[in-house]
Design a protein around this motif. Structure first.
Motif, PDB file in Angstrom:
ATOM      1  N   TYR A 166      42.125  20.885  80.147  1.00  0.00           N
ATOM      2  CA  TYR A 166      40.725  21.274  80.076  1.00  0.00           C
ATOM      3  C   TYR A 166      39.833  20.044  80.253  1.00  0.00           C
ATOM      4  N   THR A 272      37.211  28.798  85.828  1.00  0.00           N
ATOM      5  CA  THR A 272      35.954  28.678  85.092  1.00  0.00           C
ATOM      6  C   THR A 272      35.750  29.942  84.271  1.00  0.00           C
ATOM      7  N   ASN A 297      34.821  21.955  90.999  1.00  0.00           N
ATOM      8  CA  ASN A 297      34.055  22.776  90.073  1.00  0.00           C
ATOM      9  C   ASN A 297      32.620  22.292  90.121  1.00  0.00           C
ATOM     10  N   GLY A 324      31.228  22.963  80.721  1.00  0.00           N
ATOM     11  CA  GLY A 324      32.630  23.257  80.480  1.00  0.00           C
ATOM     12  C   GLY A 324      32.848  23.640  79.022  1.00  0.00           C
ATOM     13  N   VAL A 326      36.266  23.621  81.530  1.00  0.00           N
ATOM     14  CA  VAL A 326      36.920  24.387  82.577  1.00  0.00           C
ATOM     15  C   VAL A 326      38.399  24.022  82.544  1.00  0.00           C
TER      16      VAL A 326
END
Length: 682
Positions: A166, A272, A297, A324, A326
């Protein structure tokens, strides 16, 4: 006892549905917590512990499924080892050109700066057998005024038993800091080209991709991003166009995309779980994956909107936002599994898991807002249009959301806060959950109706709050009965005529996927080829907008005396008959635009060459959606008064002239046009 009316029963039923949704939401949260605890216990028993190894210039984290290497203190992802592959990233690139965050910014009226956000401080926030969280920070120093005036904290989390990692970041400005403009912020991964050759954006948009060298050897087209593949390594794609904007996606649909290596069969995916930290609302479009192979992203950018969506900080404005987390997901197949595309199916399943688990409970930054610090907003939306129905109309599948307080429709240009969107059900009921504490305006737009809705009161969300708003009624813009209309009011030009691409400029993906043929390159020049001598003429009652209304009002190309292609303005005509006219009354032209780029639309009735147009939009738009295959940019609605004295009995002509030429992409896309008669009395 009073007999309850049908509408009252419907309202009660609607609120029962919402209460049931709230109950199920609470049950889901409890169930999710139990599952997380169970999985945590399972992870401890079934997977190796997470290990952290610190070297002089790098830090390596290994959870037994993969290991990941970061440069220190810079915070660049330099290596990802997985499935027997030494490095999924292109290790021929420099350390800061493999996996990184970047921001494009400038001081006002100064050239732009591309900043890869090299950190200066490294900290281990947490490191035990179940989770590692790393922080790479850069603090702004007023003595070095040439740097981006933001504090940057890039975070990475690796969890026991998780096949991926992550990433999230906290960007912050304190009061009194210098003025800056910020236009793009994103995460970038550049994958090993010899491995990753197949890209997937959706079920319909996936294919074998060219290499970077294929692009270098190809023929450059009208702008740098577009290249004709003249001699690619894979002959299957010879003669096709490669353009990264052909793979753009709306925020609401941009949940998972990535790449597949056929040997060994390995997937690299960007997931996402929410749109809340992206800018511009659910319809904002942006890049995904593209030739490189590159996996992105995009948190914010000016793509498909223009500078109006840039973050402009003035007068020492403070600001902080979390982008985030993400999830970068890694998956693989064993040799006995036959279908390589199972990797895509598995990535979609993981996307649903990540979405269900939002907001995550494991990020350790105090700036990340957990579920118990969020609230819920519920209600119902109806539409009033007395010329369509004498009853209120259900707002079916309406987009409704919370964003920073502003004006009607301002959500599509909002760029500094969080946004929370959902869609109404068939009865117009909605539930917006996981809303961060704050003060918001409630916005909506309804397919089938022009314009935007904004609730006249702010919505204040507190931790754990459940706010139920009264039944909301959107008064759709309307001044009189419909005399004629062109198109469907749904904010895109997709229902209009979209031509086949020139055979030598095809992307075969959009030959097979005909629903998105608007993504083909060079369609702007097809207008001149279809209308070589005279511009488009549309006759109400005879013409069909699906076949006779070109999807973009673009310029015509001609060749000057030197043989060079130049572009000139075009004027479209709408012919319509009126049998009855009140020349002392006012008519109304509702003109909804789906896109505008350096354009000016002039409207005139029954006079092709007036001294001055009846109406002009002035110079509008910077969304560049025509060149970037977007089918829409920012939405605009113009309600134009048309004096009856401009109209005649019998056949009338409305002239639509796009006056700005010079380039092929100066133009507009129409969403919907409606001429209304004078108001009727009831």
């Amino acid at each position: 006892m009073r007999k309850m009316k049908k509408r009252e029963w419907s309202s009660i039923l609607g609120w029962l549905i919402i209460f049931l949704q709230l109950f199920l939401l609470a049950e889901s949260a409890l169930t999710r917590e139990k599952i997380n605890k169970k999985n945590s216990q399972l992870d401890e028993q079934s997977f190796p512990p997470v290990q952290l190894l610190r070297l002089d210039d790098y830090v390596v984290v290994n959870n037994g499924i993969f290991n990941i290497t970061f440069s220190i203190p810079g915070g660049m992802v330099t290596g990802i080892q997985y499935n027997g592959i030494e490095n999924l990233l292109e290790d021929e690139n420099e350390d800061d050109n493999r996996g990184y965050w970047d921001i494009v910014w400038n001081k006002p009226d100064k050239p732009g700066i591309f900043d890869k956000l090299h950190a200066t401080d490294f900290n281990v926030i947490m490191a035990d057998e179940n989770q590692v969280e790393l922080s790479f920070k850069r603090t702004w120093d007023s003595l070095n005024n040439s740097h981006l005036s933001m504090n940057i904290d890039k975070r990475f989390i690796i969890i026991r038993g998780s096949s991926g990692f992550y990433s999230y970041g906290i960007l912050e400005r304190l009061e009194g800091w210098p003025n800056i403009d910020v236009y793009q912020g994103r995460i970038v991964f550049k994958l090993k080209e010899e491995l990753f050759q197949y890209m997937a954006i959706s079920d319909e948009r996936q294919r074998i991709m060219p290499t970077a060298q294929d692009r270098e050897m190809g023929q450059k087209l009208d702008y740098p991003e577009a290249v004709l593949l003249t001699n690619p390594t894979n002959s299957f794609i010879k003669g096709e166009v490669d353009d990264k904007y052909q793979y753009s996606c709306e925020n609401k649909d941009n949940r998972v995309h990535g790449w597949i290596s056929p040997n060994p069969r390995t997937g690299f995916w960007m997931i996402t779980p929410t749109d809340e930290f992206r800018t511009g609302g659910p319809l904002k479009q942006d890049l995904t994956s593209h030739t490189g192979p590159v996996n992105l992203n995009m948190f914010f950018s000016t793509h498909y909107a223009g500078e109006s969506l840039g973050l402009k900080f003035r007068d020492g404005e403070p600001w902080k936002k979390v982008f985030g987390p993400v999830f970068t997901y890694l998956n693989s197949l064993s040799p006995d599994e036959l279908d390589t595309l199972t990797l895509w199916t598995d990535a979609k399943e993981q996307m649903f898991i990540e979405t269900e688990n939002w907001p995550y409970n494991f990020p350790l930054s105090e700036d990340f807002v957990r579920s118990d610090q969020r609230g819920i907003v519920t209600g119902r939306l109806l539409v009033r249009d007395s010329y369509e129905s004498d009853k209120l109309i259900t707002a079916n599948s309406a987009f409704i959301g919370l964003a920073a307080p502003g004006d009607v429709g301002s959500w599509q240009m909002e760029n500094k806060g969080y946004q929370f969107w959902t869609q109404t059900d068939t009865e117009g009921y909605f539930l917006i959950n996981n809303v961060i504490t704050g003060n918001y305006s409630l916005y909506a737009w309804i397919p089938g109706f022009i314009g935007d809705y904004m609730h006249d009161a702010y919505i204040n969300v507190n931790p754990g709050s459940r706010t139920r708003v009264e039944t909301l009624v959107y008064d759709a813009p309307r001044n009189g009965p419909t005399l004629w209309e062109i198109g469907i009011p749904e904010r895109t030009a997709s229902e209009f005529f979209i031509p086949d691409a020139q055979p030598r400029l095809l992307n075969q993906l959009y030959v097979v996927n005909n629903a998105e043929r608007f993504r083909q390159y060079g369609l702007w020049d097809r207008y001149t080829e279809i209308y070589p001598d005279d511009d488009l003429v549309f006759t109400v009652g005879l013409s069909n907008y699906q076949t006779d209304w070109f999807f973009a009002h673009v310029n015509r190309y001609i060749y000057n005396d030197d043989g060079n292609k130049t572009y000139v303005p075009t004027t479209w005509q709408v012919l319509f008959d009126l049998d009855d006219i009140d020349q002392s009354a006012n008519y109304t032209l509702q003109l909804a635009l789906a896109s505008a780029n350096d354009a000016e639309l002039q409207v005139q009735f029954n006079d092709a060459e007036p001294d001055a147009p009846h109406y002009t939009t002035g110079l509008i738009g910077k969304d560049n959606a025509i060149a970037r295959h977007g089918i829409h940019g920012l939405y605009r609605l113009y309600t134009i008064n048309v004096p009856g004295s401009l109209l005649v009995f019998g056949t009338n002509v409305m002239y639509l002239k796009q006056t700005r030429s010079e380039r092929p992409w100066r133009g507009i896309m129409y969403d919907y046009i409606r001429l209304e008669g004078p108001p009727e009395s009831y």
